[in-house]
Design an enzyme around this catalytic site. Sequence first.
Site: not given
Length: 451
Positions: A40-41
Amino acid sequence: MSRGREVGLKCKEIKYNKDNKAGRPLSPLRPRMAQAPMSCDCFVSLPPGSRDEHVIFGKNSDRPRDEVQEVAHYPAASHPPGSVLECTYIQIPQVEHTHAVVLSKPAWMWGAEMGANDQGVCIGNEAVWTREEVAPGEALLGMDLVRLGLERSDSAGAALMVITSLLEQHGQGGQCREEPEPFSYHNTFLLADRNEAWVLETAGRLWVAQKVTEGVKNISNQLTIGAEISAEHPELRSVAQAQGWWDGEGEFVFSKVFSPENPPARMELAKQRYRGGTELLQQHDGSVTAEVMMSILRDKPSGICMNSGGFCTTGSMVSVLPRDTSLPCIHFFTATPDPSRSIFKPFIFSDCSTPVLRVVSPQFGPDDPVRKQPRFQSKVDRRHDLYKAHQVALGTMETNPDVGLAVYEILRDLESQCLSEISAMLSGEIPGDELGDLFFDCVDTEIKFYQ
């Protein structure tokens, strides 16, 4: 008629612009594929990084491609003394009061990938691997800690204390995907409220945190905290020294001391995504808005909008947290995969909001494969109504691009219209309490367009 329902009806009058004069890219039909790791970010912008006096939070949740992510609202609640809380795998003592939360969560687990509470706190997590081994057995998932931090905290700093306390008491671990093959990790977190943000990075029960009070910051599946440490586990340095990872004399740089010598490929690939996210934030430093954050989450070349192998971006979130406490916080969710082919729909906490059951997955009770031992020996259909309709629309985009693009462009106009309504509300032109059903109306309208 509520203001939210009026917006939902207005979108039916929007005409498809065949020549794409709005200038939007046609990427939803033929996305650029970028090699990217499996996670994820998270992003945050605080004034003066934001254009307005708002804190802007954003996250893409990158998960197994066929995993369904639901958006669920849980109201505030009081609990009897001595109550026990059932998390994904373990039970822990319940607190007397929990805040209202809205969560974007894999439908099979108790915890959440990201979410917000009615106190203006947002949290998202990331997978990370460190020199500390991932402990075997079941404990709290990082996603459980996200939800617990939101339910039990009225500020980002308080959420930091909740998460680290629970981490020290119960540890972290357990299967992190809906499969029998082992897959576990440690976690980093980005926590934000109207005034500040915290980056929290963990290694087993150890942790370190960095306070962010201005500008922009992102995290992506790697340790980022160096020597600028704001808070830490009391035994962090002694453990590092005992393990021979730090000599006890030189500068203590957490990311250097605790990063694994042979990191998994996904951590190495995350460096590219981290740099790409940093560059995108820096390009907009001083002008970050909800729209800008959405465009970052939709960015394919950087790998932030993931579509790689068995993994993709399965849910996205953007939140606007005004510094002015008289204004409500707004939380946008896609509730569908791939933000470049989805639209963000705004949620505002309200005492009279209509439940949005069409983005909530079906429940299977004690027969759920996650509850039966041994776990994950079978699969069930967790798709909610919007997910099903969106999957059909994605198929149309592939087989009949003209029709698919026409529908998507209409929905992007709906998104733009909602953003305009939100902007008007934040500037005082319309009252916020008239937008409490906007999320319900947008979901309902989106499904009707797909049909």
